[in-house]
Design a protein around this motif. Structure first.
Motif, PDB file in Angstrom:
ATOM      1  N   THR A   7      36.038  41.147  36.809  1.00 33.40           N
ATOM      2  CA  THR A   7      37.028  41.504  35.729  1.00 33.40           C
ATOM      3  C   THR A   7      37.087  40.273  34.405  1.00 33.40           C
ATOM      4  O   THR A   7      36.962  40.459  33.362  1.00 33.40           O
ATOM      5  N   SER A   8      37.090  39.033  34.946  1.00 32.04           N
ATOM      6  CA  SER A   8      37.737  38.113  34.150  1.00 32.04           C
ATOM      7  C   SER A   8      36.290  37.567  33.351  1.00 32.04           C
ATOM      8  O   SER A   8      36.606  37.602  31.994  1.00 32.04           O
ATOM      9  N   THR A   9      35.046  37.821  33.667  1.00 27.25           N
ATOM     10  CA  THR A   9      33.796  37.532  33.049  1.00 27.25           C
ATOM     11  C   THR A   9      33.797  38.777  31.917  1.00 27.25           C
ATOM     12  O   THR A   9      33.130  38.451  30.861  1.00 27.25           O
ATOM     13  N   LEU A  10      34.047  39.901  32.413  1.00 21.60           N
ATOM     14  CA  LEU A  10      33.748  40.940  31.792  1.00 21.60           C
ATOM     15  C   LEU A  10      34.844  40.976  30.323  1.00 21.60           C
ATOM     16  O   LEU A  10      34.391  41.277  29.307  1.00 21.60           O
ATOM     17  N   ALA A  57      30.510  46.708  41.443  1.00 17.12           N
ATOM     18  CA  ALA A  57      30.970  45.479  42.017  1.00 17.12           C
ATOM     19  C   ALA A  57      32.396  45.275  42.748  1.00 17.12           C
ATOM     20  O   ALA A  57      33.152  46.144  41.989  1.00 17.12           O
ATOM     21  N   SER A  58      32.482  45.093  43.821  1.00 21.10           N
ATOM     22  CA  SER A  58      33.928  44.891  44.507  1.00 21.10           C
ATOM     23  C   SER A  58      35.043  44.358  43.747  1.00 21.10           C
ATOM     24  O   SER A  58      34.953  43.258  43.113  1.00 21.10           O
ATOM     25  N   GLY A  59      36.241  45.301  43.238  1.00 19.24           N
ATOM     26  CA  GLY A  59      37.290  44.915  42.511  1.00 19.24           C
ATOM     27  C   GLY A  59      37.139  44.689  41.031  1.00 19.24           C
ATOM     28  O   GLY A  59      38.312  44.579  40.389  1.00 19.24           O
ATOM     29  N   ILE A  60      35.822  45.040  40.559  1.00 19.48           N
ATOM     30  CA  ILE A  60      35.850  44.954  39.106  1.00 19.48           C
ATOM     31  C   ILE A  60      36.894  46.069  38.312  1.00 19.48           C
ATOM     32  O   ILE A  60      36.672  47.152  38.749  1.00 19.48           O
ATOM     33  N   ASP A  61      37.414  45.536  37.319  1.00 22.25           N
ATOM     34  CA  ASP A  61      38.491  46.512  36.474  1.00 22.25           C
ATOM     35  C   ASP A  61      37.595  46.766  35.063  1.00 22.25           C
ATOM     36  O   ASP A  61      37.284  45.761  34.481  1.00 22.25           O
TER      37      ASP A  61
END
Length: 385
Positions: A7-10, A57-61
């Motif tokens: 999520t942070s990279t996204l 991907a696991s956990g991606i928001d």
């Protein structure tokens, strides 16, 4: 790293794209075994960088992605956007705004009907796509480097294609034409399927309102069941079985079993019970509530030559103004124009289509316009002048 898996990279990448005037967008999804498309990958391209978002991907928001798609200051560029947009409407309840579809723009700019992405890459970018990963299982992980490279190609070349088409639209004063075409693609209603109207897609070949009532009821049941179980319509029951049911109106499981495409286990199981209930409910309606067969006016005799002349005029206009014929009018439109003129409720009598073709079509029909052959070319003669 071309693949975003957290999520942070996204969020960081989407923040960087928020300052762009436009971003290119594409998706990879699977739908062979489901009713709803299963999103597997989203590709995003800015002016300098393109990345793939691994939505599995696991956990991606995906909230940063959805915020970017809703950002009114960033144009979202797709090619053949309808299926991609359908996915985002299912996930967010809204369409990406604002939006530009290069397939539609290419038709406005004379690249032909329903032009493919590969054709635009060849003709505009002078590149050749690697088609090796076209039919791949995008749900399997990890993706290969070749798959990622293929996926990124769907947004990297799209930047150059968009710039070319956008400039051409401005040069030809046709940007407003595209705006008219995008109205349907940007409406949420385009992607909402009402089970009560899906029967219209089935070719029942009947004028019986009673048959159509049963067709509507059974088709609506199948649509709801397909949505509920997230499976393709024809894996519930096939189109031809629904049409046969509508014509036969079986009253019990024994009669239902004789319908082509059904068997004893279906007829005597839950599906059979629910199909019979849908039939009963349809037949219990007051006849005034039955759907009406599509009204089809008989066209006047001798209309063929007039339609043929309109076809010639349409082809002439298409080639002269470099616009796909299909985008201007179809064969049914020409028949309606020939028969009913100004009263015809057809697309080519509205907006830019009327300006380009419809008004001259009326003049041709009224005897105010003539067509002649000069050398190898068609010449249009305005008799009123």
């Amino acid at each position: 790293m071309q693949m975003i898996t957290d999520t942070s990279t996204l969020a960081a990448f989407c923040d960087s794209l928020a300052g762009e005037s436009f971003v290119t967008v594409d998706t990879e999804f699977m739908r062979e075994k489901t009713y709803w498309p299963k999103l597997c990958l989203v590709q995003l391209g800015g002016s300098e960088e393109a990345r793939c978002v691994d939505v599995l991907a696991s956990g991606i928001d995906l909230t940063p992605l959805f915020d970017l798609l809703a950002n009114p200051d960033v144009l979202k560029v797709f090619h053949a956007a309808r299926q991609d947009v359908e996915i985002f409407v299912k996930l967010t309840g809204q369409t990406p705004q604002p939006m530009f579809d290069t397939q539609v723009a290419a038709m406005v700019c004379g690249f032909g009907e329903s032009v493919g992405y590969e054709t635009l890459v060849n003709n505009i970018c002078r590149k050749t796509l690697d088609k090796g990963s076209r039919f791949t299982d995008w749900s399997k992980r990890p993706l290969t480097e070749r798959q990622v490279t293929y996926a990124l190609g769907d947004v990297t070349y799209l930047r150059e294609i968009y710039s070319y088409l956008s400039d051409k639209l401005e040069a030809n004063n046709r940007a407003s034409w595209l705006d008219e075409e995008m109205t349907t693609l940007t409406s949420v209603d385009t992607y909402i399927i009402d089970p009560q109207v899906v029967w219209k897609r089935l070719k029942a070949r009947t004028k019986s309102s009673k048959v159509l009532a049963v067709l509507r009821g059974v088709a609506a049941w199948r649509e709801n069941e397909a949505q509920r179980k997230d499976m393709p319509r024809n894996r519930v029951i096939r189109d031809d079985a629904i049409i046969d049911i509508a014509h036969q109106c079986p009253k019990d499981a024994e009669a239902l079993e004789r319908v082509r495409g059904l068997n004893r286990s279906i007829a005597n199981g839950r599906y059979g019970k629910e199909i019979l209930e849908a039939i009963h409910a349809a037949l219990a309606l007051d006849p005034s509530e039955y759907p009406k067969p599509p009204a089809k006016k008989d066209l006047p005799k001798g209309l063929g030559p007039v339609v043929d002349l309109l076809k010639v005029l349409l082809k002439y206009k298409s080639e002269r103004f470099d616009v796909a014929q299909k985008l201007i009018a179809n064969a049914q439109d020409l028949e309606q124009l020939a028969a009913y003129g100004e009263e015809a409720d057809i697309a080519c009598m509205k907006g830019w289509r009327r300006e380009l073709f419809g008004d001259d079509g009326l003049k041709l029909k009224a005897g105010g316009l003539a067509l002649a052959v000069k050398g190898k070319n068609i010449k249009v003669i305005d008799l009123e002048e």
